[in-house]
Design an enzyme around this catalytic site. Structure first.
Site, short mmCIF file in Angstrom:
data_model
loop_
_atom_site.label_atom_id
_atom_site.label_comp_id
_atom_site.label_asym_id
_atom_site.label_seq_id
_atom_site.Cartn_x
_atom_site.Cartn_y
_atom_site.Cartn_z
N GLY A 206 0.83 -1.20 0.00
CA GLY A 206 0.00 0.00 0.00
C GLY A 206 0.86 1.24 0.00
N ASN A 207 0.30 2.36 0.36
CA ASN A 207 1.09 3.60 0.47
C ASN A 207 0.50 4.47 1.57
OD1 ASN A 207 -0.95 5.46 -0.77
ND2 ASN A 207 -0.64 4.06 -2.49
#
Ligand code: CTP
Length: 395
Positions: A206-207
């Site tokens: 993810g980020n």
């Protein structure tokens, strides 16, 4: 826009109350009929005489007129008003409004209001960001009250941060815009937040995107009368009940939702931080720890915005670019490659810009080679800047 409108200008006890005189003056100049409501303590900051002189009306502060004993009818005042404008709005008054406490005339009027209520918070930065205050503001918004975002800057304490009452000119512009509803009938598809690409049932790629920028845009679009569909990656945020929200997790889910809504909309704003890669295999069992290293093979995800650019008909397309190097040049390449109308550039080099925080610093590039630069601002203010910039092309 304000000509002939009946305005209840409500003032609570903050040092910013001195600015309410200017606010009153501008409203009168714009042709509004203004009646001023004050909490008893706010009269320590500005006198009723000043405000009655400027508004050309009696000022309402107490439940009854002390000389005649006659009551100030809060129901009549609320019915008279086309809108109430609470500026400055203190933490105490906002808390009472959120909790249903009615211990002064201003609050009694607020609870009797059927038309719109705007509130412009004014407090020191730590008070402003305290979870209790943030919860009250969110609750008031969920009741349909309209937040005029606090601004970032020097506060009466000498500290610098978010919490300063919006500039009076900005308050009036905000209210006018809201009354104007320029985006009425405009359908906007918006994406926000990160995407999560599953590695196995417990892990993902993810980020750090929080989704705050996209959610601020959703709120601002609703204020301007747009019909908003928000495709949101995983976030902990909530938005105006008028927004139609589709929650998704992965880039491929986001692609599907965006594609199925695309034909029907006028404007698309892709503020989501979509993962560029996804694991070739998502294991259906948790990967167990071993002694040797683990390789996860990744494959590219579909570039959603590029797909939209290739299949563009009437839609205006606005993309985002988060860059660390050669920011302007890279953003320009993205604008052209994805066939966009605008690109909003965040540079990771700018302190306070980018993921997670409450502030952002942007530059907007347009396909007709214009460049708009903005200062560091709250994400709510940045949303206003973005929409003000694209508005002439979209509505
Ligand atoms: N975007 C998208 N689909 C992807 C990746 C990005 O729609 N799979 C969109 C983003 O929502 C953003 C714009 O494209 O509006 C630019 O995203 P960004 O990550 O900055 O650029 P990329 O095209 O992914 O290029 P790079 O990561 O190499 O900078």
């Amino acid at each position: 826009m304000l000509e002939g409108k009946n305005v209840l200008l409500a003032i609570s006890a903050s040092i910013a109350a001195y600015k309410s005189a200017f606010l009153c003056r501008i409203l009168i100049k714009k042709g509004a009929n203004v009646k001023v409501l004050m909490t008893p303590q706010s009269a320590d900051f500005i006198t009723p005489l000043t405000l009655s002189t400027l508004s050309k009306n009696p000022v309402y502060k107490d439940y009854y007129k002390t000389d005649t004993g006659e009551w100030n009818n809060h129901v009549d005042l609320a019915k008279w008003a086309d809108f109430m404008l609470l500026a400055p709005a203190t933490e105490n008054t906002l808390a009472k409004m959120a909790k249903g406490i009615c211990d002064n005339l201003l609050l009694a009027c607020y609870f009797s209001m059927e038309n719109r209520v705007f509130f412009a918070p004014s407090m020191d930065l730590d008070m402003f960001k305290h979870p209790a205050n943030q919860e009250n503001i969110a609750k008031l918004q969920s009741f349909g009250n309209i937040l005029i975002p606090a601004e970032y800057g020097e506060l009466a304490s000498g500290l610098v941060g978010e919490g300063r009452m919006a500039d009076v000119e900005n308050i009036v512009a905000f209210v006018e815009k809201q009354m104007e509803q320029k985006w009425k009938g405009v359908k906007v598809l918006l994406t926000a937040g990160p995407t999560y690409e599953a590695i196995d049932p417990v892990r993902f790629i993810g980020n750090h995107s929080s989704g705050k920028m996209g959610y601020a845009l959703a709120d601002e679009l609703i204020l301007r009368g747009a019909e908003v569909t928000l495709v949101s990656g995983p976030t902990s945020l909530s938005t105006n009940p008028k927004v139609k929200v589709h929650s998704v997790v992965s880039a491929s889910e986001m692609f599907e939702k965006v594609e199925s809504n695309y034909q029907d909309v006028d404007v698309v704003i892709m503020s989501a931080a979509v993962s560029d890669y996804t694991p070739v295999t998502a294991y259906d069992r948790k990967i167990k720890k071993k002694e040797d290293s683990l390789n996860i093979q990744l494959q590219p995800t579909k570039d959603i915005l590029k797909f939209l650019g290739e299949n563009k008909k009437k839609q205006k397309l606005i993309g985002f670019a988060l860059e660390t190097d050669n920011e302007l040049a890279n953003a320009k390449v993205k604008l052209e490659r994805k066939n966009l109308d605008f690109i909003v550039l965040n540079s990771m080099q700018d302190k306070g810009a980018g993921f997670g925080g409450n502030t952002n610093k942007i530059t907007i590039l347009s396909k007709d080679n214009k460049q708009f630069e903005f200062e560091l601002k709250t994400k709510a203010e940045v949303a206003i800047d973005i929409l003000n910039t694209i508005e002439p092309y979209c509505v």
